[in-house]
Design an enzyme around this catalytic site. Structure first.
Site, PDB file in Angstrom:
ATOM      1  N   ASP A  18       1.028  -1.138  -0.001  1.00 55.66           N
ATOM      2  CA  ASP A  18      -0.033   0.139   0.101  1.00 55.66           C
ATOM      3  C   ASP A  18       1.447   1.517   0.007  1.00 55.66           C
ATOM      4  O   ASP A  18       2.175   1.250   0.323  1.00 55.66           O
ATOM      5  CB  ASP A  18      -0.766  -0.098   0.684  1.00 55.66           C
ATOM      6  N   HIS A  50       3.068   3.647  -9.245  1.00 55.26           N
ATOM      7  CA  HIS A  50       2.990   2.256  -9.419  1.00 55.26           C
ATOM      8  C   HIS A  50       3.779   1.305 -10.206  1.00 55.26           C
ATOM      9  O   HIS A  50       4.303   0.218  -9.751  1.00 55.26           O
ATOM     10  CB  HIS A  50       1.191   1.811 -10.103  1.00 55.26           C
ATOM     11  N   LEU A 105      10.888 -20.204  -4.744  1.00 59.34           N
ATOM     12  CA  LEU A 105       9.526 -19.117  -4.388  1.00 59.34           C
ATOM     13  C   LEU A 105       8.428 -19.666  -5.029  1.00 59.34           C
ATOM     14  O   LEU A 105       7.903 -19.364  -6.713  1.00 59.34           O
ATOM     15  CB  LEU A 105      10.052 -18.552  -4.374  1.00 59.34           C
TER      16      LEU A 105
HETATM   17  C1  FPP Z   1      -1.934  -0.080  -3.236  1.00 56.51           C
HETATM   18  O1  FPP Z   1      -1.190   1.616  -3.061  1.00 56.51           O
HETATM   19  C2  FPP Z   1      -1.438  -0.049  -4.420  1.00 56.51           C
HETATM   20  C3  FPP Z   1      -1.697  -0.852  -5.534  1.00 56.51           C
HETATM   21  C4  FPP Z   1      -3.399  -1.108  -5.548  1.00 56.51           C
HETATM   22  C5  FPP Z   1      -1.933  -1.463  -6.767  1.00 56.51           C
HETATM   23  C6  FPP Z   1      -0.234  -2.496  -6.463  1.00 56.51           C
HETATM   24  C7  FPP Z   1       0.385  -2.424  -7.865  1.00 56.51           C
HETATM   25  C8  FPP Z   1       0.990  -3.076  -8.195  1.00 56.51           C
HETATM   26  C9  FPP Z   1       2.627  -2.281  -7.330  1.00 56.51           C
HETATM   27  C10 FPP Z   1       1.769  -2.633  -9.519  1.00 56.51           C
HETATM   28  C11 FPP Z   1       2.268  -4.102 -10.292  1.00 56.51           C
HETATM   29  C12 FPP Z   1       2.230  -5.020  -9.304  1.00 56.51           C
HETATM   30  C13 FPP Z   1       2.735  -6.483  -9.624  1.00 56.51           C
HETATM   31  C14 FPP Z   1       2.968  -7.406  -9.121  1.00 56.51           C
HETATM   32  C15 FPP Z   1       4.157  -6.366 -11.134  1.00 56.51           C
HETATM   33  P1  FPP Z   1      -2.366   2.609  -3.480  1.00 56.51           P
HETATM   34  O2  FPP Z   1      -2.742   3.342  -5.031  1.00 56.51           O
HETATM   35  O3  FPP Z   1      -3.638   2.082  -3.027  1.00 56.51           O
HETATM   36  O4  FPP Z   1      -2.059   3.886  -2.636  1.00 56.51           O
HETATM   37  P2  FPP Z   1      -2.103   5.412  -1.616  1.00 56.51           P
HETATM   38  O5  FPP Z   1      -3.153   4.614  -0.638  1.00 56.51           O
HETATM   39  O6  FPP Z   1      -1.577   5.431  -1.388  1.00 56.51           O
HETATM   40  O7  FPP Z   1      -3.440   5.762  -2.970  1.00 56.51           O
END
Ligand code: FPP
Length: 245
Positions: free
Chosen positions: A19, A36, A130
């Protein structure tokens, strides 16, 4: 860090709620997608590190059922990022003997994303290191609803008796069937919630929360979570005397 990881007491399965990508991007005066993209680099670093540590399962919450409600441009961009990342990372997964697995309602993903995922899952199926489990279009309530429908259907068809429904039958009907329950759950970005993630499977997991935003999460932060876990006494409902005997 002075303390080192005890290789004899490794968690078998670590799950992570990644997050804080959006907040990280905002802090840097950039668009959310920048966060991201930076988060993907952390995924790469942490996956390689988990491989080195000999962890068996690493589950990452990459896209929740609720994330479909985000603005369309962000959802589309995340889906493209997944396709690009899996394409680029498959050789590294092969090199590191990592097996990719997915949990969630993959049928909801755009066809291109779903096919890319399935291709990588098939390509890495024989790897024995893994197990990297990506939760995509996943939420626990979605999964528990689906499990209930599967079992109800089996009862209706006369394949299963109500009194034969056990914890094992339930576990075997979840999308995580065959995967051991997580020992440790890490959530970044300072939020103290489980957010509809693996509610059944986390029953006895140790929880670790860090204020660190996901793109800033490092190998040292990961080690800190493991060491913290290793200091906990896992009692599974028993007394301290029973488990230390
Ligand atoms: C949360 O941050 C993150 C996500 C909803 C997406 C996670 C995705 C990735 C790390 C990229 C793709 C992953 C892989 C495995 C290739 P948020 O957007 O909720 O952050 P915020 O709460 O600060 O807005």
């Amino acid at each position: 860090m002075n303390e080192i990881i005890n290789k004899e007491r490794m968690p078998r399965h670590v799950a992570i709620i990644m997050d804080g990508n959006g907040r990280w991007a905002k802090q840097h005066g950039m668009a959310r997608m920048f966060g991201h993209k930076s988060g993907v680099e952390t995924v790469h670093t942490i996956t390689e590190h988990a491989t080195r540590l000999g962890i068996e399962y690493l589950t990452l919450y990459a896209f929740s059922t609720e994330n479909w409600n985000r603005p369309k441009e962000e959802v589309d961009a995340l889906m493209s990022l997944l396709v690009d990342t899996i394409g680029k990372e498959t050789p590294t997964l092969m090199k590191n003997n990592v097996r990719l697995m997915t949990i969630g309602g993959l049928e909801r993903l755009p066809e291109k994303t779903r096919l890319r995922m399935e291709q990588c899952v098939n390509e890495t199926a024989g790897n024995t290191g893994l197990n990297l489990v990506l939760a995509l279009s996943y939420s626990s309530r979605w999964e528990l609803t689906r499990m209930t429908q599967i079992l109800a259907e089996r009862v209706k068809n006369g394949e299963l008796r109500v009194q034969d429904i056990t914890e094992e039958t339930i576990s075997d009907s979840l999308t995580t069937a065959g995967i051991p329950d997580p020992d440790l759950l890490i959530r970044t970005s300072g939020e103290l919630r489980i957010s509809n993630f693996l509610l059944w499977q986390l029953a006895y997991a140790e929880l670790y929360f860090t204020p660190c935003l996901w793109p800033d999460f490092t190998v040292e932060e990961f080690d800190r979570a493991i060491i913290d876990y290793q200091h906990r006494e896992r009692r599974f409902g028993k007394t301290s005397e029973q488990v230390t005997k």
